[in-house]
Design an enzyme around this catalytic site. Structure first.
Site, PDB file in Angstrom:
ATOM      1  N   ARG A   1       7.607   1.366  21.758  1.00 23.37           N
ATOM      2  CA  ARG A   1       8.875   2.097  21.661  1.00 23.37           C
ATOM      3  C   ARG A   1      10.090   1.219  21.928  1.00 23.37           C
ATOM      4  O   ARG A   1      11.218   1.612  21.636  1.00 23.37           O
ATOM      5  CB  ARG A   1       8.858   3.349  22.541  1.00 23.37           C
ATOM      6  CG  ARG A   1       8.779   3.070  24.010  1.00 23.37           C
ATOM      7  CD  ARG A   1       8.711   4.350  24.815  1.00 23.37           C
ATOM      8  NE  ARG A   1       9.969   5.092  24.758  1.00 23.37           N
ATOM      9  CZ  ARG A   1      11.113   4.683  25.285  1.00 23.37           C
ATOM     10  NH1 ARG A   1      11.176   3.515  25.909  1.00 23.37           N
ATOM     11  NH2 ARG A   1      12.190   5.412  25.191  1.00 23.37           N
TER      12      ARG A   1
ATOM     13  N   GLU B   1     -18.066  -1.089  36.753  1.00 24.36           N
ATOM     14  CA  GLU B   1     -17.450  -1.603  37.996  1.00 24.36           C
ATOM     15  C   GLU B   1     -16.471  -2.730  37.697  1.00 24.36           C
ATOM     16  O   GLU B   1     -15.717  -3.144  38.557  1.00 24.36           O
ATOM     17  CB  GLU B   1     -18.505  -2.094  38.983  1.00 24.36           C
ATOM     18  CG  GLU B   1     -19.479  -1.056  39.551  1.00 24.36           C
ATOM     19  CD  GLU B   1     -19.268   0.392  39.153  1.00 24.36           C
ATOM     20  OE1 GLU B   1     -18.330   1.020  39.694  1.00 24.36           O
ATOM     21  OE2 GLU B   1     -20.040   0.913  38.331  1.00 24.36           O
TER      22      GLU B   1
END
Ligand code: J9Q
Length: 251
Positions: free
Chosen positions: A157, A119
């Site tokens: 990237r 949770e």
């Protein structure tokens, strides 16, 4: 320019990272030492006999909550008691991850990423250890591991040298603030479907204009909200004005 060299990831499931980090562009970036990803199993930092990392919530209500001690011990054991880098928690309650957040984080030399499960994590982790909270979208996952990989991928990237092409990251969808134009490769005809003749013409100025207009058309059709923040030229605005009432609303 300084850019991320190291990610420290804190997780209960380090093994789920390996296949993605060991393929394609990320594998190459790691091999070439453009980036380093250190995975830390929070369970390894437990001190109790059964290596317990979660417990029932105070106040009841079911579900489990990640205990604070193993998380603090792990992060402080790796980074010291006053981490010099951001400690990012992946959570649906965080600020939205966008290309501009990726660009902001890509400038930093070192990031720690904390993956919650169950949770969530004990609130004291968020209050006293975490320095930034990020969501990758409005949906419910079983844990922060996939969001952590999304961050690592989007940030890595952007590191100079990671993509083969030095302009690789400039032309993308979202870097320009617009969706990308359509791409085609050989053959020029496939099952009777022709590549737009324009792209075979060799007229680079005409191709550039067509691509720009296709990017504008797509963005106007699919993500008109992006047009408000995209840098647009006078020619772009004239093209967009011509679209209103043109019948090109879909397709
Ligand atoms: C940890 N759903 O969802 C969207 N961005 C992050 C998350 C997330 C989740 C559950 C656990 C992160």
């Amino acid at each position: 320019m300084i850019s991320v060299k190291r990610f420290d990831v804190f997780t209960l499931f380090p093994e789920v990272f390996d296949p993605y980090l060991q393929a394609s562009i990320l594998q190459r970036a790691i091999q070439r030492e453009l980036v380093e990803v250190q995975l830390h199993n929070i369970r390894d930092w437990t001190t109790d006999r059964h290596h317990v990392t979660d417990d029932e919530p105070y106040g009841g209500g079911g579900g489990m909550v990640m205990k604070p001690e193993p998380i603090f011990t792990a992060v402080e054991g790796v980074l010291g008691t006053a981490p010099a880098c951001p400690v990012i928690l992946l959570t649906p309650q965080g600020r939205s991850f966008t290309q501009s957040v990726a660009q902001e984080l890509a400038r930093l030399p070192h990031l720690a990423i904390l993956c919650g499960r169950y949770e969530g994590v004990d609130e004291r982790v968020r209050l006293h250890l975490v320095t930034d909270e990020i969501s990758i979208g409005d949906f419910v996952l079983t844990g922060g591991e996939l969001p952590a990989l999304v961050l690592i991928d989007a940030i890595t990237r952007l590191i100079p040298g990671v993509l083969g092409d030095p302009e690789g990251a400039q032309d993308d969808s979202h870097a320009s603030g617009l969706l990308e134009y359509p791409h085609y490769t050989r053959p020029a005809e496939f099952r009777g479907w022709r590549v737009p003749e324009m792209l075979l013409s060799g007229d680079h100025a005409r191709i550039a204009r067509w691509r720009r207009e296709q990017a504008l058309l797509r963005t106007w059709q699919r993500r008109p909200d992006l047009l408000a923040n995209a840098p647009l030229t006078e020619a772009d605005l004239r093209f967009l004005e011509g679209l209103e009432g043109s019948g090109l609303e879909e397709g």
